[in-house]
Design a protein around this motif. Structure first.
Motif, PDB file in Angstrom:
ATOM      1  N   TRP A   1       0.706  -1.242   0.146  1.00  0.00           N
ATOM      2  CA  TRP A   1      -0.039   0.094  -0.177  1.00  0.00           C
ATOM      3  C   TRP A   1       0.717   1.320   0.068  1.00  0.00           C
ATOM      4  CZ3 TRP A   1      -5.093  -0.184  -0.294  1.00  0.00           C
ATOM      5  CH2 TRP A   1      -5.754  -1.087  -0.362  1.00  0.00           C
ATOM      6  N   LEU A   2       0.479   2.281  -0.754  1.00  0.00           N
ATOM      7  CA  LEU A   2       1.106   3.182  -1.067  1.00  0.00           C
ATOM      8  C   LEU A   2       0.393   4.944  -0.921  1.00  0.00           C
ATOM      9  CD1 LEU A   2       3.356   2.912  -4.463  1.00  0.00           C
ATOM     10  CD2 LEU A   2       4.273   2.265  -1.334  1.00  0.00           C
ATOM     11  N   LYS A   3       0.490   5.792   0.037  1.00  0.00           N
ATOM     12  CA  LYS A   3      -0.146   7.159  -0.245  1.00  0.00           C
ATOM     13  C   LYS A   3       0.707   8.390  -1.255  1.00  0.00           C
ATOM     14  CE  LYS A   3      -2.724  10.353   3.117  1.00  0.00           C
ATOM     15  NZ  LYS A   3      -1.950  10.982   2.947  1.00  0.00           N
ATOM     16  N   ARG A   4      -0.419   8.813  -1.592  1.00  0.00           N
ATOM     17  CA  ARG A   4       0.544   9.832  -2.229  1.00  0.00           C
ATOM     18  C   ARG A   4       0.483  11.324  -0.990  1.00  0.00           C
ATOM     19  NH1 ARG A   4      -3.526  13.020  -7.112  1.00  0.00           N
ATOM     20  NH2 ARG A   4      -4.152  14.103  -5.526  1.00  0.00           N
ATOM     21  N   VAL A   5       1.333  11.452  -1.206  1.00  0.00           N
ATOM     22  CA  VAL A   5       2.228  12.879  -0.283  1.00  0.00           C
ATOM     23  C   VAL A   5       1.875  14.126  -1.167  1.00  0.00           C
ATOM     24  CG1 VAL A   5       4.355  13.770   1.053  1.00  0.00           C
ATOM     25  CG2 VAL A   5       4.320  11.642   0.356  1.00  0.00           C
ATOM     26  N   GLU A   6       0.959  15.573  -0.498  1.00  0.00           N
ATOM     27  CA  GLU A   6       0.096  16.175  -1.019  1.00  0.00           C
ATOM     28  C   GLU A   6       1.355  17.110  -1.249  1.00  0.00           C
ATOM     29  OE1 GLU A   6      -2.206  16.428  -2.110  1.00  0.00           O
ATOM     30  OE2 GLU A   6      -3.185  14.406  -0.798  1.00  0.00           O
ATOM     31  N   PRO A   7       1.958  18.007  -1.718  1.00  0.00           N
ATOM     32  CA  PRO A   7       2.506  19.224  -2.078  1.00  0.00           C
ATOM     33  C   PRO A   7       2.802  19.510  -0.669  1.00  0.00           C
ATOM     34  CG  PRO A   7       1.302  19.278  -4.196  1.00  0.00           C
ATOM     35  CD  PRO A   7       0.955  18.274  -3.113  1.00  0.00           C
ATOM     36  N   GLY A   8       3.827  19.992  -0.949  1.00  0.00           N
ATOM     37  CA  GLY A   8       4.460  20.403   0.997  1.00  0.00           C
ATOM     38  C   GLY A   8       4.528  19.701   2.393  1.00  0.00           C
TER      39      GLY A   8
ATOM     40  N   GLU B   1       5.870  16.597   2.110  1.00  0.00           N
ATOM     41  CA  GLU B   1       7.381  15.604   1.590  1.00  0.00           C
ATOM     42  C   GLU B   1       8.084  15.812   3.284  1.00  0.00           C
ATOM     43  OE1 GLU B   1       6.557  18.403   0.339  1.00  0.00           O
ATOM     44  OE2 GLU B   1       6.125  17.135  -2.215  1.00  0.00           O
ATOM     45  N   ASN B   2       8.865  16.772   4.278  1.00  0.00           N
ATOM     46  CA  ASN B   2       9.392  16.595   5.227  1.00  0.00           C
ATOM     47  C   ASN B   2       8.309  16.018   6.420  1.00  0.00           C
ATOM     48  OD1 ASN B   2      11.148  18.272   3.544  1.00  0.00           O
ATOM     49  ND2 ASN B   2      10.504  20.395   4.677  1.00  0.00           N
ATOM     50  N   LYS B   3       7.054  15.524   6.060  1.00  0.00           N
ATOM     51  CA  LYS B   3       6.997  14.932   7.559  1.00  0.00           C
ATOM     52  C   LYS B   3       6.772  13.840   7.242  1.00  0.00           C
ATOM     53  CE  LYS B   3       2.601  17.988   7.492  1.00  0.00           C
ATOM     54  NZ  LYS B   3       1.071  18.203   7.473  1.00  0.00           N
ATOM     55  N   PHE B   4       8.271  12.972   6.100  1.00  0.00           N
ATOM     56  CA  PHE B   4       7.377  11.676   6.497  1.00  0.00           C
ATOM     57  C   PHE B   4       9.130  11.424   6.220  1.00  0.00           C
ATOM     58  CE2 PHE B   4       3.404  12.604   3.921  1.00  0.00           C
ATOM     59  CZ  PHE B   4       3.216  11.939   4.844  1.00  0.00           C
ATOM     60  N   ASN B   5      10.087  10.117   6.674  1.00  0.00           N
ATOM     61  CA  ASN B   5      10.620   9.468   6.678  1.00  0.00           C
ATOM     62  C   ASN B   5      12.071   9.169   5.290  1.00  0.00           C
ATOM     63  OD1 ASN B   5      11.100  10.209   9.289  1.00  0.00           O
ATOM     64  ND2 ASN B   5      10.800   8.130  10.367  1.00  0.00           N
TER      65      ASN B   5
ATOM     66  N   VAL C   1       7.276   9.231  -7.896  1.00  0.00           N
ATOM     67  CA  VAL C   1       7.381   8.766  -9.828  1.00  0.00           C
ATOM     68  C   VAL C   1       6.447   9.240 -10.932  1.00  0.00           C
ATOM     69  CG1 VAL C   1       5.223   6.648 -10.329  1.00  0.00           C
ATOM     70  CG2 VAL C   1       6.573   5.609  -8.317  1.00  0.00           C
ATOM     71  N   GLY C   2       6.858   9.413 -11.691  1.00  0.00           N
ATOM     72  CA  GLY C   2       6.097  10.472 -12.181  1.00  0.00           C
ATOM     73  C   GLY C   2       6.695  12.442 -11.588  1.00  0.00           C
ATOM     74  N   ASP C   3       5.210  12.869 -11.360  1.00  0.00           N
ATOM     75  CA  ASP C   3       4.941  13.504 -11.306  1.00  0.00           C
ATOM     76  C   ASP C   3       4.371  14.341  -8.904  1.00  0.00           C
ATOM     77  OD1 ASP C   3       5.860  15.337 -13.173  1.00  0.00           O
ATOM     78  OD2 ASP C   3       3.876  15.416 -13.904  1.00  0.00           O
ATOM     79  N   HIS C   4       4.404  12.618  -8.962  1.00  0.00           N
ATOM     80  CA  HIS C   4       4.003  12.775  -7.380  1.00  0.00           C
ATOM     81  C   HIS C   4       5.021  11.940  -6.146  1.00  0.00           C
ATOM     82  CE1 HIS C   4      -0.072  13.739  -9.152  1.00  0.00           C
ATOM     83  NE2 HIS C   4       0.147  13.427  -9.807  1.00  0.00           N
ATOM     84  N   ARG C   5       4.989  12.362  -5.298  1.00  0.00           N
ATOM     85  CA  ARG C   5       5.845  11.415  -4.436  1.00  0.00           C
ATOM     86  C   ARG C   5       4.716  10.567  -3.786  1.00  0.00           C
ATOM     87  NH1 ARG C   5      11.030  13.114  -4.361  1.00  0.00           N
ATOM     88  NH2 ARG C   5      11.172  11.840  -3.060  1.00  0.00           N
ATOM     89  N   PHE C   6       5.503   9.570  -3.504  1.00  0.00           N
ATOM     90  CA  PHE C   6       4.952   8.748  -2.706  1.00  0.00           C
ATOM     91  C   PHE C   6       5.524   7.889  -1.329  1.00  0.00           C
ATOM     92  CE2 PHE C   6       2.779   7.849  -6.794  1.00  0.00           C
ATOM     93  CZ  PHE C   6       1.021   8.011  -6.220  1.00  0.00           C
ATOM     94  N   VAL C   7       3.814   7.061  -0.088  1.00  0.00           N
ATOM     95  CA  VAL C   7       5.153   7.041   0.830  1.00  0.00           C
ATOM     96  C   VAL C   7       4.542   5.845   0.893  1.00  0.00           C
ATOM     97  CG1 VAL C   7       3.659   7.975   2.342  1.00  0.00           C
ATOM     98  CG2 VAL C   7       5.046   7.135   3.187  1.00  0.00           C
ATOM     99  N   VAL C   8       5.427   5.056   1.180  1.00  0.00           N
ATOM    100  CA  VAL C   8       5.023   3.100   1.176  1.00  0.00           C
ATOM    101  C   VAL C   8       5.030   2.907   3.342  1.00  0.00           C
ATOM    102  CG1 VAL C   8       6.133   0.752   1.477  1.00  0.00           C
ATOM    103  CG2 VAL C   8       7.245   2.690  -0.183  1.00  0.00           C
ATOM    104  N   LEU C   9       3.437   2.565   3.045  1.00  0.00           N
ATOM    105  CA  LEU C   9       2.715   2.001   4.264  1.00  0.00           C
ATOM    106  C   LEU C   9       2.723   1.248   4.913  1.00  0.00           C
ATOM    107  CD1 LEU C   9      -0.742   3.557   3.107  1.00  0.00           C
ATOM    108  CD2 LEU C   9       1.311   5.196   4.099  1.00  0.00           C
TER     109      LEU C   9
ATOM    110  N   LYS D   1      -7.259  10.927  10.970  1.00  0.00           N
ATOM    111  CA  LYS D   1      -7.350  12.090  11.165  1.00  0.00           C
ATOM    112  C   LYS D   1      -7.328  13.167   9.828  1.00  0.00           C
ATOM    113  CE  LYS D   1      -3.323  11.137  12.693  1.00  0.00           C
ATOM    114  NZ  LYS D   1      -3.167  10.158  13.231  1.00  0.00           N
ATOM    115  N   GLU D   2      -7.883  14.606  10.063  1.00  0.00           N
ATOM    116  CA  GLU D   2      -7.263  15.037   8.621  1.00  0.00           C
ATOM    117  C   GLU D   2      -6.110  14.823   7.646  1.00  0.00           C
ATOM    118  OE1 GLU D   2      -7.353  19.562   9.410  1.00  0.00           O
ATOM    119  OE2 GLU D   2      -9.761  18.747  10.445  1.00  0.00           O
ATOM    120  N   GLU D   3      -4.835  14.259   8.279  1.00  0.00           N
ATOM    121  CA  GLU D   3      -3.380  13.900   7.629  1.00  0.00           C
ATOM    122  C   GLU D   3      -3.590  12.581   6.628  1.00  0.00           C
ATOM    123  OE1 GLU D   3      -1.722  13.955  11.704  1.00  0.00           O
ATOM    124  OE2 GLU D   3      -3.923  16.019  10.149  1.00  0.00           O
ATOM    125  N   ASP D   4      -4.820  12.316   7.020  1.00  0.00           N
ATOM    126  CA  ASP D   4      -5.008  10.449   6.378  1.00  0.00           C
ATOM    127  C   ASP D   4      -5.342  11.033   5.486  1.00  0.00           C
ATOM    128  OD1 ASP D   4      -3.488   9.478   8.676  1.00  0.00           O
ATOM    129  OD2 ASP D   4      -5.603   9.306   9.910  1.00  0.00           O
TER     130      ASP D   4
END
Length: 466
Positions: free
Chosen positions: A274-281, A283-287, A292-300, A323-326
């Motif tokens: 499972w992956l979750k797309r990281v919203e612009p801005g 990126e610093n919340k995740f280690n 992939v292309g124009d988007h960044r993802f975090v591995v869950l 929460k809202e960030e989910d």
């Protein structure tokens, strides 16, 4: 060409993160695989396992999952507790620990010691005491588990055929394949006598395992049969396919719990991630994130991949205390050596409905009752009026200068004089108008007189001229 390149880079990065930064479960200490307990007592079977992430624990008894419906059984964090042990509790227990990166099993044989000191090591119905002098023909004791008689499985999977029965005297069971007795090595169970083989396990299926399997159960009172048809499907080398409609868009309340599920059909056991797309801005919340292309993802973190009877594989992503960030886009990725497939879904988290502790009340709140709305201004006006009245009584208020008694009709007050001049201007001239002059006050003073009877009298003198 660039799309294919990014796709393979994406798969390699996911697989590298899955197999590099985590470790499968392992047994942390030695255990005694043979446990005994007296009838009516409490027993605890330990399951000392550890892993990264912490593994999910599941217990089975004689191949059946232990769940909350087993009222005397309690699955603890690292053990299984059984209260008020009964004779039927004897058998084989397995603790299975999984965390998505591997699994480990701990097997136990539980022996229940009766009041006479005799022990029972299995709960199968062949241990039912015989009824003296009365013959009872065999019967199947678990017909609900025998309803599906046509079974299709892919190559390399496994299947279990059940024919649990009872009778008096204790019945014998013989397994046949295509009407010929089945040898021990063909069944894949090994180690147990045929009289105990109420369940036939076929593992690592090959096309040669296809056929009709019959259990023949008999005693002196009679006999019964049940036939299963097993079809082993030859695998084809292809990439995984996401079947069904899952994952689907989901909405959850703030602080609630929800889940996404992903069902993948694959010739070999796939890697489901499972992956979750990281919203612009953000990126610093995740280690670490992958691009992939124009988007960044975090591995869950991903739980165990469950094998289903139809040959597909299932995995669930659980989201607790939303929460809202989910909120955002989630992707289920299924990959094997031949390729990958993925599907996305969106999670919407509703806003928190709890009132904020530091809210500022508005002046016009519709939640106030109408008596309060009317009473507050009336109370303020009453207080101001009382204060003004007290002030006037405690200090003499100025009076309006009185007009002279004999009144000079050619002499007006200053305000009347201004009004009279404006009237003349509006009439267009002053030739015939009488002459009038404004009063100009030159002095105002007050006299106080005390009378013999103690009364005090005050009056004012006003002097003016035209």
């Amino acid at each position: 060409m660039s799309l294919v390149y990014y796709s393979w880079v994406f798969i390699l990065q996911v697989l590298a993160m899955v197999f590099t930064y985590h470790c499968p479960p392992r047994v942390s200490e030695r255990v005694n695989h043979r446990q005994s307990v007296r009838l009516g007592r409490t027993v605890k079977l330990p399951c000392p396992v550890e892993g990264d992430p912490p593994p999910l624990i599941m217990w089975t008894k004689d191949g059946r999952n232990i769940h909350s419906g087993w009222t005397r059984f309690r699955v603890l964090q690292h053990a299984l507790r059984i209260k008020e042990v009964e004779t039927d509790d004897a058998g084989t227990y397995i603790c299975k620990a999984t965390n998505g990166f591997g699994s480990v099993n701990i097997n136990y044989t539980l022996i229940v010691i009766g009041k006479n000191g005799a022990g029972t090591a299995t709960s199968d119905s062949e241990h039912t005491p015989e009824l003296a002098g009365k013959l009872v023909r065999p019967r199947f004791t678990q017909p609900a588990k025998m309803r599906k008689r046509v079974i299709a499985r892919p190559v390399g999977s496994s299947v279990r055929l059940k024919c649990t029965a009872s009778g008096n005297p204790r019945p014998d069971i013989v397994w046949l394949k295509d009407n010929r007795p089945l040898m021990d090595e063909e069944g894949g169970t090994g180690g147990e006598g045929k009289k105990k083989r109420w369940t036939l396990s076929l593992k690592n299926l090959t096309p040669e395992h296809s056929g009709k399997y019959t259990c023949h159960v008999s005693n002196r009172a009679g006999e019964i049969n049940a036939t299963y048809k097993v079809e082993v499907i030859q695998r084809t080398n292809s990439k995984p396919i996401l079947t069904g409609t899952h994952p689907v868009n989901t909405t959850v309340d703030y602080g609630g719990t929800t889940s996404f599920q992903c069902k993948v059909r694959s010739d070999v056991k796939p890697v489901i991630q499972w992956l979750k797309r990281v919203e612009p801005g953000d990126e610093n919340k995740f280690n670490s994130t992958i691009e992939v292309g124009d988007h960044r993802f975090v591995v869950l973190p991903t739980g165990e991949v469950w094998s289903r009877p139809d040959g597909s594989y299932l995995n669930k992503l659980l989201i607790t205390r939303a929460k809202e960030e989910d909120a955002g886009m989630y992707i289920c990725l299924g990959a094997n050596t031949m390729g990958y497939s993925f599907r996305s879904a969106y999670l919407t988290v509703l806003p928190d409905r709890k009132p904020q502790p530091n809210t500022i009340p508005t002046a016009t709140s519709s939640s106030l009752p109408w008596p309060v709305i009317i009473g507050i201004p009336a109370g303020v006006a009453f207080i101001l009026g009382t204060a003004l009245l007290w002030f006037c009584q405690s200090k003499p208020c100025p009076t309006v200068p009185p007009q002279p008694a004999n009144g000079d009709k050619d002499c007006l007050s200053y305000e009347d004089y201004i009004a009279h001049q404006q009237l003349l201007l509006s009439q267009g001239g002053t030739g015939l108008a009488p002459k009038v002059y404004p009063k100009i006050y030159t002095d105002i003073h007050t006299h106080t007189h005390s009378h013999v009877d103690g009364k005090v009298h005050q009056h004012q003198h006003i002097h003016y001229q035209c």
